[in-house]
Motif scaffolding. Structure first.
Motif, PDB file in Angstrom:
ATOM      1  N   SER A  75       0.994  -1.455   0.254  1.00 53.52           N
ATOM      2  CA  SER A  75       0.079   0.362   0.119  1.00 53.52           C
ATOM      3  C   SER A  75       1.045   1.133   0.097  1.00 53.52           C
ATOM      4  N   LEU A 116      -0.418   4.623  -0.111  1.00 52.41           N
ATOM      5  CA  LEU A 116      -0.828   5.854   0.667  1.00 52.41           C
ATOM      6  C   LEU A 116       0.138   5.150   2.254  1.00 52.41           C
ATOM      7  N   ALA A 117      -0.388   3.784   2.866  1.00 50.82           N
ATOM      8  CA  ALA A 117      -0.074   3.094   4.307  1.00 50.82           C
ATOM      9  C   ALA A 117       1.205   4.063   4.314  1.00 50.82           C
ATOM     10  N   ALA A 118       2.308   3.273   3.111  1.00 50.82           N
ATOM     11  CA  ALA A 118       3.711   3.607   3.409  1.00 50.82           C
ATOM     12  C   ALA A 118       4.271   4.868   3.394  1.00 50.82           C
ATOM     13  N   ALA A 119       3.577   5.257   2.468  1.00 45.57           N
ATOM     14  CA  ALA A 119       4.233   7.191   2.906  1.00 45.57           C
ATOM     15  C   ALA A 119       3.663   7.514   4.113  1.00 45.57           C
ATOM     16  N   TYR A 162       4.870  11.340   3.358  1.00 47.12           N
ATOM     17  CA  TYR A 162       5.624  11.727   4.186  1.00 47.12           C
ATOM     18  C   TYR A 162       6.072  11.911   4.727  1.00 47.12           C
ATOM     19  N   PHE A 203      -6.860   4.211   8.600  1.00 47.82           N
ATOM     20  CA  PHE A 203      -7.915   4.410   7.712  1.00 47.82           C
ATOM     21  C   PHE A 203      -8.929   3.350   8.204  1.00 47.82           C
ATOM     22  N   PHE A 218       0.083  -3.696   4.549  1.00 49.05           N
ATOM     23  CA  PHE A 218       0.921  -3.816   3.117  1.00 49.05           C
ATOM     24  C   PHE A 218       0.844  -5.946   2.377  1.00 49.05           C
TER      25      PHE A 218
END
Ligand SMILES: Nc1ncnc2c1ncn2[C@@H]1O[C@H](COP(=O)(O)OP(=O)(O)O)[C@@H](O)[C@H]1O
Ligand SMILES: [Mg+2]
Lengths: 646, 253
Positions: free
Chosen positions: A511, A513-516, B74, B85, B91
């Motif tokens: 993901s 988005l989640a990584a960012a 970031y 979210f 991941f």
């Protein structure tokens, strides 16, 4: 005015064909989510069958019916039903590999069926290309210009009637412009998809037969590169507007010929710019057309669902003792391989194996890029070329040792890789693939033509390296060096996989988005890995060039990049052994087939890898992982059995 | 400036829909604020504007006194924002443990390509210990090695929470953390959050439909309806207001 017209009118046939292919691309992309790079190959197939029919004395109308009206839509329907419909919800990479497999396999299959060798002066459809029918303001209009324009106008007329008045046409058009809305409205997307595949393939077939007489002889390559112009046309229509696509294609054809008319002839830039124009235009459109960028980043794939997570690698599910045993086994195998190559294997096979391992280095760059980071590059051969030419030129002009040259080659290729990736990466998978494709073709046509780089067809020579007293001009010695370099590259890739960068890439694949949201900079990570991957390809290219003692622009052309992607995807893109296996498979099959088969069956290699790509599209883990999974299952089952017995 | 987070007059439209209309709010250092309102009120959109997923049409977001402007996601995370979210963003392909390991490495911000190449990119002992700690706090030890696909929705939410927490953010944005959790799990979540806040100062902005959880965690609430702030204050007082009742009734009808 007359001069302008006389430069412009030869562009009409090209423009019409670009436009028709572009329309096909947009239609099928929007209705089935697949970006069909194989339309050029389909055009070639129809042109070839038309040629054969006419050569066998058939009347042209009958030949036309068979090759265009029947064959083309059937081919499209087969591709949709047999392959593309299964991949429409798969990741971009899978769809692309499926299309590339078709691009490679279709011409090969047809050349096996019709083994005529060189086919000169293809017949025209109905007007003779060498006859001038009339003049417009003093400019002669010949048969091919007239016939393509008339036919294309007719097709456009029919298409617009169809798109405006028939139900299926309305649905197709609606779907091209807004696929989601149509699906919400309850239209059966499958049947609309089938219809648009048949229609688009018909257009491709027609385009092929129309354009064939423009080329002196009938060659697959002429047609496959047409596709880039069609892609540029489709990009001009933001991948959704049929009228703009049409206009874009037409303009591209005409401007290309104008350029070749007005530019001074005899220089690399001007002779390369005309064939290079579509790629330049495509690159510029990708980078600067904001509407296109938005469309590509938002609806990257109109029908794609959520990417299913890749299956965990087999190595992840092996227990400790099994892993140790398989590691010992692999070590023994490598040792056996190296020792054999140094002792009883014949020099010619040592050379073949050296080739395989040099290719494995290039393939490793794809494992890093595609397997680990999920990005697609269609110009790895170009980076390999950059590496080879860097090492060669340094040796020739600055007397730099080839070993040092290989290091510089890595740096140069890595830097160019970063430059290519930086602007294109914001656009996501498909656009990155197309941008790299355009870049590769540009290098073929212009970059590698200069004497200071690849020196075109004639190429440059690249000596073997030497290290102190050791000279690697001996085949076995150089083989050892390649093994060492390959091992270093493998270590680099595994270290990246195990380290921070590898985990960041895994997170980004899961993901973005989640990584960012935890602080990972997606662009930085991706550019970094793209650049390292280009560097590894550069090393592989330099090693390969030095093995062959030289290289030319042809040795690293973009078609090869496409084949590389397909080969690695087929054999295994997720693991290091996949790259080595792909190198061995590629070379061994090549030697086996080209040594023992007649010209007719030498196309078998392409068919095999084309079909391999199909298998990949349906089972993306690749052959190596598949075999490992099977053996793992055998082992564990046996383990359970012994436990039960005890 | 007093607040850690300041949202100043933010507006955001999607086509004809005005998702946020001149929204202002503030979250002080170590304060927990509930953000409530019916579905479609614009709560997630506000989170997106704060965390950098979308850029507001008008208005500004300040964090620790800094104007964020168009700063990417970031960078905001590195400044100390963590978020979860509403639609899980996990991941795919990684285990629960690996989720936390990635995030812990980002907190240390010392991952470099050259370290990877020297073989020094592996998980270190200190990192592993912090991951263990976080797993224990959230009660995820038993699933630590499971691939994320094997988890329930509630466990997935906890993994997202852990992934954000292990970075030690100064502001935590939680988007409906209790949806998918049963009442026991929700109570556990409330105590995790409260223990955390007792241990160190952390600001929380909590979007939540479960008013009990809001009550247990947040000191005050802000009510959003049709993209506007219609009320704010202590939960009990806010719920008495006609405008709020109307918003909720309108939504339930
Ligand atoms: N990406 C988007 N595109 C179009 N409309 C959106 C988008 N995101 C949110 N909206 C609209 O904005 C409004 C607010 O949505 P959201 O912030 O998700 O509400 P909440 O989280 O309070 O339920 C809704 O009407 C929703 O349909
Ligand atoms: Mg929401």
């Amino acid at each position: 005015m007359t001069e302008f017209l006389s430069f412009a009118t030869p562009g009409l046939p090209y423009g019409c064909v670009f436009a028709l292919l572009g329309i096909g691309l947009v239609l099928t992309y929007q209705t089935s989510g697949v970006f069909n790079l194989a339309f050029g190959a389909q055009a070639y197939a129809s042109a070839l069958v038309f040629y054969e029919c006419v050569a066998h004395g058939w009347p042209k109308p009958a030949a036309f019916v068979v090759s265009v009206v029947v064959l083309a839509p059937v081919l499209g329907l087969l591709m949709d039903r047999g392959l593309y419909r299964f991949v429409r919800t798969k990741p971009v990479l899978v769809k692309l590999v499926a299309a590339l497999g078709m691009l490679i396999a279709i011409p090969a299959v047809f050349e096996i069926v019709f083994p005529a060798g060189n086919l000169y002066s293809p017949p025209s459809l109905f007007l003779s290309p060498s006859v001038v029918y009339f003049h417009i303001v003093g400019d002669p209009i010949n048969g091919i210009e007239l016939s393509t324009v008339v036919l294309t106008l007719l097709v456009v007329l029919l298409l617009s009637v169809m798109f405006h008045f028939t139900q299926i046409g309305l649905r197709m058009r609606a779907m091209a412009e807004s696929p989601r809305m149509v699906e919400l409205a309850g239209v059966d997307a499958d049947s609309v998809g089938m219809a648009s595949w048949m229609l688009s393939s018909l257009l491709a077939g027609l385009a092929g037969v129309m354009l064939a007489p423009v080329f002196g002889d009938l060659q697959a390559l002429n047609f496959t590169t047409l596709l880039v112009a069609a892609i540029a046309a489709a990009a001009a229509g933001s991948l959704s507007s049929l009228p703009y696509t049409f206009l874009g294609g037409l303009l591209l054809g005409i401007v290309g010929e104008l350029l070749s008319g007005y530019l001074p002839s005899g220089q690399v830039l001007s002779s390369g710019l005309r064939p290079g124009l579509p790629f330049v235009v495509l690159l510029l459109l990708l980078l600067f057309l904001p509407g296109l960028r938005r469309r590509w980043t938002k609806v990257n794939d109109p029908l794609a669902g959520v990417d299913p997570p890749p299956a965990p690698l087999v190595s992840a599910s092996r227990d400790r003792s099994l892993r140790r045993r398989s590691r010992i086994g692999a070590g023994a195998l490598v040792a056996l391989f190296v020792v054999s190559s140094l002792t009883w294997v014949s020099p010619s096979w040592v050379f073949n194996l050296s080739q395989a391992l040099a290719l494995a280095i290039i393939f490793l760059s794809l494992v890093l890029l595609t397997g680990m980071s999920g990005q697609i590059s269609l110009c790895q051969a170009t980076f390999a070329g950059v590496g080879a030419f860097t090492a060669g030129q340094l040796a020739a002009h600055f007397n730099v040792s080839v070993l040092a040259g290989i290091v510089v080659a890595a740096v140069v290729a890595g830097a160019i890789g970063a430059l290519v990736a930086l602007p294109a990466l914001r656009l996501g998978g498909l656009a990155l693939a197309l941008a790299t494709l355009a870049f590769g073709l540009l290098a073929d046509n212009i970059g590698f033509q200069y004497s200071w780089s690849g020196n075109g067809q004639s190429g440059i020579s690249i000596p073997r390296p030497s290290l102190g007293p050791i000279n690697f001009s001996d085949g076995r010695a150089y083989f050892c060096l390649i093994v060492v370099i390959l091992a270093i590259c493998i270590l680099v890739v595994s270290a990246i996989r195990r380290g921070t960068t590898g985990r960041q890439l895994a997170a980004l694949r899961g993901s973005e988005l989640a990584a960012a949201s935890i602080g990972i900079n997606p662009t930085r990570a991706k550019v970094l890995v793209f650049s390292v991957s280009a560097a590894i390809a550069g090393v592989g290219g330099a090693v390969y060039g030095s093995l062959e003692l030289g290289a030319s622009a042809n040795d690293f052309n973009t078609l090869l990049s496409l084949v590389f992607v397909v080969v690695v995807a087929t054999v295994g893109v997720y693991t290091v052994d996949g790259a080595v296996g792909a190198g061995l498979a590629y070379v061994v099959l090549n030697v086996a087939l080209s040594g023992n088969l007649t010209l007719r069956w030498s196309n078998l290699l392409e068919v095999i890898f084309g079909l391999g790509a199909v298998v990949y599209a349906l089972h993306p883990e690749g052959a190596v992982e598949y075999v490992k999974r099977l053996t793992l299952e055998r082992f564990t089952r046996r383990g359970i059995e012994t436990e039960v017995l005890a | 400036m007093s607040g850690l987070l300041e949202v100043a007059g933010v507006s955001k439209r999607f086509g004809g829909v005005s998702a946020l209309n001149d929204v202002s709010l503030e979250v002080a250092e170590a304060e927990a604020v509930g953000l409530i309102g019916p579905n479609g009120a614009g709560k997630t959109t506000l989170f997106d504007c704060v965390s950098g997923v979308t850029v507001p049409d008008r208005g500004d977001v300040f964090f620790g006194g800094r104007r964020l402007g168009r700063a990417p996601i970031y960078k905001r995370a590195r400044l100390g924002m963590g978020r979860t979210f509403q639609r899980l963003e996990l991941f795919a392909g990684l285990t629960v443990r690996e989720h936390l390991e990635v995030s812990e490495r980002e907190r240390r911000a010392d991952g470099r390509l050259w370290k990877d190449l020297l073989g020094r990119g592996g998980i270190r002992l200190e990192e592993s210990e912090r991951v263990d700690e976080t797993l224990k706090e959230l009660g995820l030890e038993s699933v630590a090695g499971s691939p994320i696909e094997a988890l329930s929705l509630g466990q997935g939410r906890l993994v997202e929470l852990g992934r954000a927490l292990i970075r030690e953010p100064s502001l935590l944005l939680l988007d409906e953390p209790s949806s998918g959790l049963d009442s026991r799990e929700t109570a556990a979540l409330a105590s995790v959050l409260n223990e955390l806040r007792a241990r160190r100062p952390i600001s929380v902005l909590l979007v939540e439909h479960d008013l009990e959880l809001v009550h247990a965690v947040a000191e005050r609430v802000v009510v959003l309806d049709f993209g506007r702030v219609v009320s704010s204050g202590p939960l009990a007082a806010v719920l008495q207001e006609p405008a709020v009742q109307e918003a909720y009734l309108g939504a339930t009808l």
